[in-house]
Design an enzyme around this catalytic site. Structure first.
Site, PDB file in Angstrom:
ATOM      1  CD  GLU A  28      -2.966  -0.821  -0.133  1.00  0.00           C
ATOM      2  OE1 GLU A  28      -2.996   0.295  -0.696  1.00  0.00           O
ATOM      3  OE2 GLU A  28      -3.624  -1.796  -0.535  1.00  0.00           O
ATOM      4  CE1 TYR A 111      -6.784   3.128  -0.624  1.00  0.00           C
ATOM      5  CE2 TYR A 111      -4.394   3.270  -0.363  1.00  0.00           C
ATOM      6  CZ  TYR A 111      -5.503   2.619  -0.845  1.00  0.00           C
ATOM      7  OH  TYR A 111      -5.370   1.442  -1.502  1.00  0.00           O
ATOM      8  CG  ASP A 129      -8.414   4.204  -4.479  1.00  0.00           C
ATOM      9  OD1 ASP A 129      -9.650   4.004  -4.517  1.00  0.00           O
ATOM     10  OD2 ASP A 129      -7.636   3.766  -5.330  1.00  0.00           O
ATOM     11  CB  CYS A 184     -14.959   2.996 -13.363  1.00  0.00           C
ATOM     12  SG  CYS A 184     -15.971   4.491 -13.338  1.00  0.00           S
ATOM     13  CB  CYS A 190     -19.174   2.368 -20.363  1.00  0.00           C
ATOM     14  SG  CYS A 190     -18.632   3.900 -19.577  1.00  0.00           S
ATOM     15  CB  CYS A 193     -19.221  -0.867 -16.544  1.00  0.00           C
ATOM     16  SG  CYS A 193     -19.593  -0.340 -14.861  1.00  0.00           S
ATOM     17  CB  CYS A 199     -23.538   4.206 -14.308  1.00  0.00           C
ATOM     18  SG  CYS A 199     -22.337   5.560 -14.305  1.00  0.00           S
TER      19      CYS A 199
END
Length: 286
Positions: A28, A111, A129, A184, A190, A193, A199
């Site tokens: 991370e 985060y 994030d 995304c 899309c 998705c 959406c």
DNA sequence: AACGCGGGGCG
DNA sequence: CGCCCAGCGTT
């Protein structure tokens, strides 16, 4: 979306159940502002050399910075070592599993603390994030991109979406991040998705970013950051270098060179000493 | 709230 | 060559 994640998630080493909490924390920190493909080789080497906080705390700073290599923002490497030291000193060498204690560690902010809770301990946290922010602002606000800085309203909405049960919350965090990273994206895919039909941005006809004219990318060429990077590259490759050697390699106006070098000394990324013939020289910290 | 902080790869 | 990318700490 979680079904989509189960099928499409990337096979990343820090997602291996055997990875351990320290491996997740290291990943991370390395992933802060840094793409996955660039992190992978450095993470592998780091974990092979220093698989525990105690091992990291015992490593020399010069070794730490050389393994960090060109990952960028090398202050993160110092913080990661300091983080390991703090874990050894305050938490008996064990990565803490709650956000308050994680936040007390160097380099661990809002985060990263939430991410470690979710991905290392499968606990409930609000992982927000840039990827998740983009997914949510499109899905709910019909906006192409989130505002530059995280707002309280975003935190509250994200928190309301996180499942109550910890295991499901952790899965939600991973899935929402992965959707932002793989589908995304800024230039979205899309067609792939799983939430396209729900959406708001899609329903509104994918309107362009309202703030586009106000977003200015960080400069790079000719900046102090670039000069700092050049100096660090020289010192990673050699035991030490005299001023004249550095000046010869680093292509920058003299005042900028001095400024960059001074800031590296302030950051404890470089040490100044007197070498042969008492000439000023520089090296990585031991 | 705003700013400084790396670097490589891609269109 | 412009642009992006799993933020944090300081002021």
């Amino acid at each position: 979306m979680c079904e989509w994640y189960a099928e499409h998630q990337r096979d990343l080493p820090w997602r291996d159940p055997a990875c351990g909490s320290w491996g997740v924390l290291v990943s991370e920190v390395m992933l802060q502002q840094t793409p996955v493909v660039r992190v992978l080789p450095r993470w592998e080497k780091w974990m092979r050399l220093w698989p525990t906080p105690a091992a990291t705390a015992a490593a020399s700073t010069a070794d730490i910075l050389r393994v960090w290599d060109r990952l960028g923002y090398p202050r993160r490497a110092l913080r990661l070592k300091d983080c390991a030291t703090a874990i050894v000193q305050h938490f008996d060498g064990i990565v803490p599993s709650d956000e308050a204690r994680l936040r007390s560690l160097p380099g661990i902010g809002e985060y990263t603390a939430a991410a470690v809770v979710a991905f290392a301990f499968h606990g409930r946290s609000v992982v927000l994030d840039t990827n998740v922010r983009r997914v949510l602002c499109r899905a709910f606000d019909a906006q192409a991109l989130p505002v530059p800085h995280l707002t309280r309203a975003e935190r509250e909405r994200a928190a309301a979406l996180v499942p109550a049960e910890p295991q499901r919350a952790a899965l939600w965090a991973a899935a929402s991040m992965e959707l932002g990273a793989l589908v995304c994206q800024k230039a979205p895919k899309c067609a792939e998705c799983p939430i396209k039909s729900r959406c708001a941005w899609q329903a509104a006809g994918m309107p362009p970013d309202k703030l586009a004219h106000r977003r200015t990318a960080q400069a790079w060429h000719g900046t102090d950051r670039q000069v700092r990077g050049q100096i660090m590259a020289v010192l990673r490759a050699s035991q030490h270098a005299e001023r004249e050697e550095l000046l010869a390699v680093v292509k920058a106006p003299h005042p900028q060179f001095e400024r960059a070098l001074a800031s590296l000394l302030t950051d404890n990324l470089v040490v100044e000493f007197h070498g042969a013939d008492n000439a000023l020289a520089y090296r990585l910290p031991t």
